[in-house]
Design an enzyme around this catalytic site. Structure first.
Site, PDB file in Angstrom:
ATOM      1  N   GLU A  17      30.538  57.134  32.663  1.00 42.99           N
ATOM      2  CA  GLU A  17      31.517  58.261  33.015  1.00 42.99           C
ATOM      3  C   GLU A  17      32.499  57.458  33.762  1.00 42.99           C
ATOM      4  O   GLU A  17      32.279  56.524  34.784  1.00 42.99           O
ATOM      5  CB  GLU A  17      31.002  59.425  33.947  1.00 42.99           C
ATOM      6  CG  GLU A  17      32.056  60.376  34.310  1.00 42.99           C
ATOM      7  CD  GLU A  17      31.336  61.350  35.131  1.00 42.99           C
ATOM      8  OE1 GLU A  17      30.794  62.353  34.698  1.00 42.99           O
ATOM      9  OE2 GLU A  17      31.612  61.296  36.428  1.00 42.99           O
ATOM     10  N   ASP A 109      34.751  73.713  39.668  1.00 38.48           N
ATOM     11  CA  ASP A 109      34.654  74.320  41.023  1.00 38.48           C
ATOM     12  C   ASP A 109      35.852  75.133  41.339  1.00 38.48           C
ATOM     13  O   ASP A 109      36.898  74.948  40.980  1.00 38.48           O
ATOM     14  CB  ASP A 109      34.526  73.179  42.057  1.00 38.48           C
ATOM     15  CG  ASP A 109      33.198  72.499  41.856  1.00 38.48           C
ATOM     16  OD1 ASP A 109      32.220  73.186  41.463  1.00 38.48           O
ATOM     17  OD2 ASP A 109      32.924  71.586  42.150  1.00 38.48           O
TER      18      ASP A 109
HETATM   19  P1  FAD Z   1      28.913  77.316  34.355  1.00 39.81           P
HETATM   20  O1  FAD Z   1      27.982  76.865  33.396  1.00 39.81           O
HETATM   21  O2  FAD Z   1      30.080  78.284  33.853  1.00 39.81           O
HETATM   22  O3  FAD Z   1      27.998  77.768  35.513  1.00 39.81           O
HETATM   23  C1  FAD Z   1      28.601  78.096  36.747  1.00 39.81           C
HETATM   24  C2  FAD Z   1      27.804  78.994  37.743  1.00 39.81           C
HETATM   25  O4  FAD Z   1      27.917  80.495  37.088  1.00 39.81           O
HETATM   26  C3  FAD Z   1      26.372  78.792  37.580  1.00 39.81           C
HETATM   27  O5  FAD Z   1      25.477  79.098  38.929  1.00 39.81           O
HETATM   28  C4  FAD Z   1      25.607  79.775  36.572  1.00 39.81           C
HETATM   29  O6  FAD Z   1      24.355  80.047  36.446  1.00 39.81           O
HETATM   30  C5  FAD Z   1      26.567  80.966  36.751  1.00 39.81           C
HETATM   31  N1  FAD Z   1      26.611  81.734  35.495  1.00 39.81           N
HETATM   32  C6  FAD Z   1      27.070  81.196  33.949  1.00 39.81           C
HETATM   33  N2  FAD Z   1      27.153  82.098  33.430  1.00 39.81           N
HETATM   34  C7  FAD Z   1      26.972  83.489  34.178  1.00 39.81           C
HETATM   35  C8  FAD Z   1      27.177  84.794  33.708  1.00 39.81           C
HETATM   36  N3  FAD Z   1      27.228  85.286  32.603  1.00 39.81           N
HETATM   37  N4  FAD Z   1      26.722  85.641  34.915  1.00 39.81           N
HETATM   38  C9  FAD Z   1      26.718  85.291  35.952  1.00 39.81           C
HETATM   39  N5  FAD Z   1      26.752  84.072  36.344  1.00 39.81           N
HETATM   40  C10 FAD Z   1      26.747  83.073  35.251  1.00 39.81           C
HETATM   41  N6  FAD Z   1      34.094  69.271  37.718  1.00 39.81           N
HETATM   42  C11 FAD Z   1      35.361  68.819  37.443  1.00 39.81           C
HETATM   43  O7  FAD Z   1      36.144  69.476  38.202  1.00 39.81           O
HETATM   44  N7  FAD Z   1      35.712  67.971  36.559  1.00 39.81           N
HETATM   45  C12 FAD Z   1      34.746  67.282  35.693  1.00 39.81           C
HETATM   46  O8  FAD Z   1      35.131  66.579  35.123  1.00 39.81           O
HETATM   47  C13 FAD Z   1      33.308  67.668  35.919  1.00 39.81           C
HETATM   48  N8  FAD Z   1      32.396  66.945  35.195  1.00 39.81           N
HETATM   49  C14 FAD Z   1      31.062  67.192  35.314  1.00 39.81           C
HETATM   50  C15 FAD Z   1      30.168  66.881  34.430  1.00 39.81           C
HETATM   51  C16 FAD Z   1      28.777  66.974  34.654  1.00 39.81           C
HETATM   52  C17 FAD Z   1      27.849  66.370  33.835  1.00 39.81           C
HETATM   53  C18 FAD Z   1      28.563  67.783  35.630  1.00 39.81           C
HETATM   54  C19 FAD Z   1      27.124  68.247  35.810  1.00 39.81           C
HETATM   55  C20 FAD Z   1      29.055  68.479  36.267  1.00 39.81           C
HETATM   56  C21 FAD Z   1      30.841  68.366  36.271  1.00 39.81           C
HETATM   57  N9  FAD Z   1      31.613  69.075  36.973  1.00 39.81           N
HETATM   58  C22 FAD Z   1      32.878  68.641  36.924  1.00 39.81           C
HETATM   59  C23 FAD Z   1      31.446  69.872  38.142  1.00 39.81           C
HETATM   60  C24 FAD Z   1      31.148  71.362  37.487  1.00 39.81           C
HETATM   61  O9  FAD Z   1      32.699  71.668  36.936  1.00 39.81           O
HETATM   62  C25 FAD Z   1      30.575  72.233  38.684  1.00 39.81           C
HETATM   63  O10 FAD Z   1      29.409  72.094  39.119  1.00 39.81           O
HETATM   64  C26 FAD Z   1      31.146  73.795  38.326  1.00 39.81           C
HETATM   65  O11 FAD Z   1      30.816  74.459  39.772  1.00 39.81           O
HETATM   66  C27 FAD Z   1      30.231  74.400  37.390  1.00 39.81           C
HETATM   67  O12 FAD Z   1      30.536  74.239  36.157  1.00 39.81           O
HETATM   68  P2  FAD Z   1      29.730  74.737  34.873  1.00 39.81           P
HETATM   69  O13 FAD Z   1      30.384  74.235  33.607  1.00 39.81           O
HETATM   70  O14 FAD Z   1      28.462  74.067  35.126  1.00 39.81           O
HETATM   71  O15 FAD Z   1      29.835  76.277  34.977  1.00 39.81           O
END
Ligand code: FAD
Length: 292
Positions: A17, A109
């Site tokens: 990455e 976030d």
């Molecule tokens: P989601 O999958 O939408 O989940 C977020 C939260 O919502 C979780 O607690 C989940 O349980 C909950 N949730 C999901 N669906 C529902 C529903 N239907 N009802 C109620 N709750 C629900 N951040 C950046 O800004 N830029 C990046 O490039 C970046 N790259 C990343 C790469 C990796 C491999 C990882 C692990 C994280 C990365 N992040 C990045 C951080 C990430 O954006 C944050 O952790 C963010 O808070 C959650 O994103 P997510 O896509 O996992 O969210």
């Protein structure tokens, strides 16, 4: 090439990455770091996306350069928490035009103090994934959290949401960094029990800066095992020793993961080709990459 095809073809993959520059003045430095990492022939390189959406141009530009000029498959990260649906659709169009076939779809976030979600925003990564899937033939990755996502009430609930995300069209998942492999093994069993069968790439961060890692893990809720904390305490104030110890720790973690059947390693290389190179060198035979 689509990452889902790479994951099907190869017995073990190693990917890296990088993050784009925050200021345009740093652009060339990031490109140089990407070149250094590309020269190691990773299976693919991912390019992160600024939380505020501000670096979207650079994410797409660098992902395109990695693929077209450096000859390595790339994946552009894309977040939706700071953008409207129209803005997100525009970036998806830019990724397509740049010839990048892979998107890591994330919610991002939620900006502090922001009113989220406002109408015309994607609320969860699953909604973004559905949008990308409907709009074209991308390979789509998603994020997962062996220790549970910080906002989620329980790990069970988090896995239910993860399953929904995969069902929307995720081809593979990449984990948040972790420092205790047993947490990943437990997560993999529980994910399987929830019917999550897509490949899961293990996110490994070689830690070379003790202050930085304490800050990052506080935000993400990642546990630091005693063995790891002892290493930080002993070498944290000695950058050269910390670098050597961090590379050794990550190397050991990866050897254990591969020994236990994990097929994908994603290195959080923090734009440091020398650290990626040391790990590739340590693992050349373990990864079957003597020729690369
Ligand atoms: P989601 O999958 O939408 O989940 C977020 C939260 O919502 C979780 O607690 C989940 O349980 C909950 N949730 C999901 N669906 C529902 C529903 N239907 N009802 C109620 N709750 C629900 N951040 C950046 O800004 N830029 C990046 O490039 C970046 N790259 C990343 C790469 C990796 C491999 C990882 C692990 C994280 C990365 N992040 C990045 C951080 C990430 O954006 C944050 O952790 C963010 O808070 C959650 O994103 P997510 O896509 O996992 O969210």
């Amino acid at each position: 090439m689509k990452i889902r095809d790479i994951l099907k073809e190869k017995p073990v993959t190693i990917s890296c990455e990088i993050f784009p520059p925050k200021k345009d003045a740093d652009f060339e430095g990031v490109v140089a770091a990407a070149r250094g990492i590309a020269a190691l022939h990773p299976d693919f390189i991912s390019v992160t996306y600024g939380a505020s959406g501000g670096t979207s141009q650079n994410t797409v530009k660098i992902a395109s350069m990695i693929q077209q000029e450096m000859g390595v498959t790339s994946i552009a990260h894309l977040t939706c928490a700071s953008s409207t649906r129209e803005q997100v659709r525009e970036v998806i169009g830019e990724i397509r035009s740049a010839g990048v076939e892979n998107i890591l779809a994330l919610r991002g976030d939620i900006p502090t103090g922001a009113d989220f979600p406002v109408p015309n925003q994607f609320r969860y990564a699953s909604e973004l994934i559905a949008e990308i899937r409907a709009g074209g033939d991308f390979c789509i990755g998603g994020a997962c959290y062996p220790e549970g996502h910080v906002e989620c009430a329980s790990r069970e609930e988090d896995l239910d949401h993860l399953k929904a995300k995969v069902d929307m069209g995720c081809d593979f998942l990449t984990t948040q960094m972790f420092f205790d492999n047993s947490l990943l093994y437990r997560f993999l069993y529980r994910a399987m029990a929830h019917g999550i069968t897509v490949p899961v790439l293990a996110g490994i961060m070689p830690v070379t800066n003790s202050k930085q890692i304490r800050r990052i893990t506080q935000l993400s809720g990642t546990q630091l095992p005693m063995r790891f904390l002892t290493m930080l305490d002993k070498f944290g104030d000695n950058p050269a020793a910390m670098k050597q110890a961090g590379i050794a720790y990550a190397t050991e973690q990866i050897i254990d993961l591969i020994s236990n059947g994990v097929r994908g390693i994603h290195l959080y290389t923090m734009n440091k080709p020398d650290i990626a190179a040391a790990i590739f060198q340590n693992l050349s035979h373990v990864l079957g990459r003597e020729e690369a």
